[in-house]
Design a protein around this motif. Structure first.
Motif, PDB file in Angstrom:
ATOM      1  N   GLY A 331      -2.110   5.982  -1.477  1.00 38.14           N
ATOM      2  CA  GLY A 331      -1.493   6.522  -0.272  1.00 38.14           C
ATOM      3  C   GLY A 331      -2.061   7.851   0.168  1.00 38.14           C
ATOM      4  O   GLY A 331      -1.762   8.324   1.278  1.00 38.14           O
ATOM      5  N   ASN A 332      -2.881   8.480  -0.687  1.00 42.69           N
ATOM      6  CA  ASN A 332      -3.505   9.756  -0.328  1.00 42.69           C
ATOM      7  C   ASN A 332      -4.693   9.582   0.607  1.00 42.69           C
ATOM      8  O   ASN A 332      -5.163  10.563   1.201  1.00 42.69           O
ATOM      9  CB  ASN A 332      -3.969  10.493  -1.586  1.00 42.69           C
ATOM     10  N   LEU A 333      -5.183   8.361   0.731  1.00 41.04           N
ATOM     11  CA  LEU A 333      -6.442   8.118   1.448  1.00 41.04           C
ATOM     12  C   LEU A 333      -6.175   7.940   2.943  1.00 41.04           C
ATOM     13  O   LEU A 333      -6.338   6.852   3.507  1.00 41.04           O
ATOM     14  CB  LEU A 333      -7.142   6.895   0.862  1.00 41.04           C
ATOM     15  N   THR A 334      -5.824   9.001   3.586  1.00 42.76           N
ATOM     16  CA  THR A 334      -5.384   8.914   4.988  1.00 42.76           C
ATOM     17  C   THR A 334      -6.513   8.617   5.963  1.00 42.76           C
ATOM     18  O   THR A 334      -6.257   8.291   7.117  1.00 42.76           O
ATOM     19  CB  THR A 334      -4.682  10.215   5.400  1.00 42.76           C
ATOM     20  N   ILE A 354       1.628   2.948   0.674  1.00 41.92           N
ATOM     21  CA  ILE A 354       0.633   2.403   1.589  1.00 41.92           C
ATOM     22  C   ILE A 354       0.962   2.748   3.038  1.00 41.92           C
ATOM     23  O   ILE A 354       0.083   2.736   3.915  1.00 41.92           O
ATOM     24  CB  ILE A 354       0.512   0.876   1.371  1.00 41.92           C
ATOM     25  N   GLU A 355       2.222   3.082   3.303  1.00 34.19           N
ATOM     26  CA  GLU A 355       2.632   3.435   4.661  1.00 34.19           C
ATOM     27  C   GLU A 355       1.990   4.730   5.151  1.00 34.19           C
ATOM     28  O   GLU A 355       2.023   5.029   6.348  1.00 34.19           O
ATOM     29  CB  GLU A 355       4.149   3.567   4.737  1.00 34.19           C
ATOM     30  N   SER A 376       8.527  -2.338   3.980  1.00 34.50           N
ATOM     31  CA  SER A 376       8.705  -2.333   5.435  1.00 34.50           C
ATOM     32  C   SER A 376       7.987  -1.163   6.097  1.00 34.50           C
ATOM     33  O   SER A 376       7.778  -1.173   7.320  1.00 34.50           O
ATOM     34  CB  SER A 376      10.193  -2.292   5.789  1.00 34.50           C
ATOM     35  N   GLY A 377       7.590  -0.164   5.293  1.00 34.07           N
ATOM     36  CA  GLY A 377       6.867   0.978   5.849  1.00 34.07           C
ATOM     37  C   GLY A 377       5.534   0.602   6.455  1.00 34.07           C
ATOM     38  O   GLY A 377       4.917   1.403   7.166  1.00 34.07           O
ATOM     39  N   ILE A 378       5.088  -0.624   6.207  1.00 35.16           N
ATOM     40  CA  ILE A 378       3.837  -1.087   6.813  1.00 35.16           C
ATOM     41  C   ILE A 378       3.928  -1.031   8.339  1.00 35.16           C
ATOM     42  O   ILE A 378       2.913  -0.900   9.028  1.00 35.16           O
ATOM     43  CB  ILE A 378       3.506  -2.510   6.314  1.00 35.16           C
TER      44      ILE A 378
END
Length: 651
Positions: A331-334, A354-355, A376-378
């Protein structure tokens, strides 16, 4: 990543400076000295060895003019009149700034070695330069740039190239060069910046001497036969920006020293036999933007250190044996835009972190062992265009309602445990590729499917749908691939084949309706003209209780490669017109009620590989044919005779 000498032109500012300097220093004036006689003779000998020059690239090269002022592609020193540049590429722009793509046949003259002041030799993309690279070129001690890529050159890389110690750029890719790379090259190329040897037949191991090329920024060895492991010394190439070792036969573990390449932006080792873990030192690749490790044998988990790559845009790990959970640090890979993790052995839940991947466009986690709820954060991923969660034991039962908020163009949920009917919210979506195959969906195909006017690919195969095709199906004007096999669909084929299509889109590429209950006259269903089938490559209708004759119009399908009409109850003869479908590779007509003789035109289709007319009522002599078709392909036709069946009886 394919490396070409055009990489030099990526920075327009640098290019302008180079052009300016060449204009000031090397453009001859009216008082220029005559072309040096040794250079002139060397160039004329090069022209003599060219056997085909359709664009007259060398038309201006003649003995009566000054090679420095009148010869195309030649630049000389303004004082000594020695040739500095020979540039005759196969792709260039003409005076009207239009691109020209041409070729030239012949061999490279060894007399070019007499151009002792030469700094640039550019014969790239001439396509048909053949023979060996003259070892004499190794005497061009002043050479800075050598471009011989995209030709038909063969043989080894000359060992004499070790003398080219001033070389900055060497591109020999896309030829037929073979054998090992002379180790002395790596030892002496301390000033080399760009080395492109891709798409050849080079072999051997990658020598540890590679570490001597300390100035190297681009190394492209993809598409060869290099073997052995990646040397630990690779970590000494601290200036590397691009490294492509893909499509070779490299094996062993990836060295931890790879983490020392802090300037590396692109790293590609896909399609090798690399094993072992992803190095924990990967977090040292602080400039990395593209990491491609696909199609190898890598094992172990994805290290949490992967989350320390601030610039990474693409992670391609598909087709390995990676296991364990997807680390929350992902999730750090923005900056990430593409994540391909398919066909591994990843387990656990999809991490909710992953959101955070706000720039993500492609998420492919298919063919793993992921379980649990989809986060659901997708829905926060407003740039997401493609989502593939197929073949994971997610046991979804239904597509979550919040999926309606996604803006994806591709949605693939094959084999994820879906049940019930197709969710109605799809009617208002802009999805172009929808794959819900191999689930437990049931019910009728809804009429609102005709509202999905962006659909170009639809796969609902391997479910339990039981209805006819709604008339609204004709509204899917851009649909080009449809797979409905292995359902209980019934009725006429006409709604599928009579659909309209746009001028450039919506012509079928593939159609698979096999294993259903479609009925009626096949000829009436397909129609008298190809219509939407005019560009179809694969047409599979097997296992439906159809009737009638094989439509003659199928012979007009010039792109057709696969035609399967097995077990359809078809009657009549095999139309000779099928022989006009000149690209047919597979023709399966078994288990029907076909009669008469097999047309010679059909038996001698040029590209035919699979042919089966067994279990029919065909008769007569099997026409002579060159293809190795087994006797089983004709079995169950008592009145057939001739090779490969027993010979026909004389009357």
């Amino acid at each position: 990543m394919a490396l070409s000498h055009n990489n030099i032109q990526e920075n327009p500012k640098i290019l302008m400076i180079i052009i300016f300097l060449f204009t000031i220093l090397f453009t001859p004036n009216s008082n220029a000295l005559s072309c040096h006689p040794i250079d002139k003779q060397a160039l004329l000998h090069f022209k003599k060895m060219i056997t085909y020059d359709p664009s007259n690239l060398l038309l201006t090269w003649n003995s009566s003019t000054n090679c420095c002022t009148h010869w195309r592609g030649i630049s000389c020193h303004p004082l000594s009149s020695r040739v500095l540049v020979v540039s005759i590429p196969g792709v260039f722009t003409d005076p009207s700034d239009s691109p020209v793509d041409t070729l030239m046949s012949g061999k490279i003259s060894p007399f070019l070695a007499n151009l002792t002041a030469l700094r640039v030799l550019d014969l790239n993309n001439l396509k048909r330069l053949h023979g060996r690279i003259p070892p004499e070129l190794g005497h061009l001690s002043n050479l800075h740039s050598l471009f011989l890529d995209s030709n038909n050159l063969a043989g080894p890389i000359p060992d004499t190239f070790r003398k080219l110690t001033r070389l900055r750029d060497m591109y020999l890719g896309n030829n037929r060069l073979s054998g090992p790379v002379p180790p002395s090259l790596f030892d002496n190329f301390t000033s080399l910046l760009h080395l492109g040897l891709s798409d050849n037949r080079l072999s051997g191991i990658l020598p540890s001497l590679m570490s001597k090329m300390v100035s190297l920024t681009d190394l492209d060895l993809h598409g060869n036969n290099f073997s052995g492991s990646i040397p630990e010394s690779i970590g000494e190439l601290g200036n590397l920006v691009r490294l492509d070792l893909s499509e070779n036969q490299l094996s062993g573990a990836m060295p931890e020293s790879i983490g020392r390449l802090s300037r590396l932006e692109e790293f590609d080792v896909n399609s090798n036999f690399i094993s072992g873990r992803i190095p924990r030192s990967v977090d040292g690749l602080s400039s990395l933007q593209f990491l491609r490790l696909s199609n190898n044998r890598m094992t172990g988990d994805i290290p949490g250190s992967i989350g320390s790559l601030p610039k990474i845009r693409s992670l391609v790990f598909e087709n390995n044996r990676l296991a364990g959970n997807i680390p929350p640090a992902i999730g750090n890979l923005t900056a990430l835009t593409d994540m391909y993790f398919s066909n591994n052995q990843l387990t656990g839940r999809i991490p909710p972190e992953i959101e955070n991947l706000e720039n993500l466009q492609t998420l492919d986690l298919s063919k793993n062992k992921l379980t649990g709820a989809i986060p659901s954060g997708i829905t926060k991923l407003q740039n997401l265009q493609s989502l593939d969660l197929s073949f994971n034991p997610l046991r979804l039962k239904t597509v979550p309602d919040w999926f309606e908020k996604l803006r994806v163009f591709r949605l693939l949920l094959t084999g994820t445990g879906l049940e019930g009917s197709i969710p109605a919210w799809l009617a208002s979506s802009s999805i172009s590729t929808l794959d819900l195959s191999s689930n437990h969906l049931t019910g009728k195909l809804p009429a609102w499917i005709g509202n999905m006017t962006s659909l170009s690919s639809l796969n609902l195969s391997g479910n339990g749908f039981h209805s006819s095709i709604p008339d609204e199906f004709k509204n899917l004007t851009v649909l080009s691939d449809i797979d409905l096999h292995s359902n209980n669909l019934s009725g006429s084929l006409k709604p599928i084949f009579s659909k309209t299509s746009e001028f450039a889109r919506g012509h079928y590429d593939s159609v698979d309706l096999s294993g259903n209950m479609f009925s009626g006259d096949i000829d009436a269903g397909i129609g008298e003209e190809p219509g939407a089938l005019d560009f179809v490559e694969s047409l599979i209708l097997s296992g439906n209780p159809l009737e009638g004759r094989i439509p003659k119009v199928l012979g007009k399908l010039s792109y057709l490669r696969v035609l399967e009409l097995v077990g359809n109850g078809l009657s009549g003869g095999i139309p000779a017109e099928i022989g006009s479908a000149g690209n047919l590779e597979t023709l399966l007509l078994s288990r029907n009620d076909l009669r008469g003789e097999i047309p010679e035109e059909v038996m001698n289709l040029e590209y035919l590989q699979k042919f089966d007319v067994s279990e029919n009522k065909l008769s007569g002599r099997i026409p002579p044919h060159k293809k190795p078709i087994p006797a089983s392909a004709f079995a169950g036709n008592p009145q057939l005779c001739g090779a490969p069946l027993p010979p026909c009886k004389r009357l």
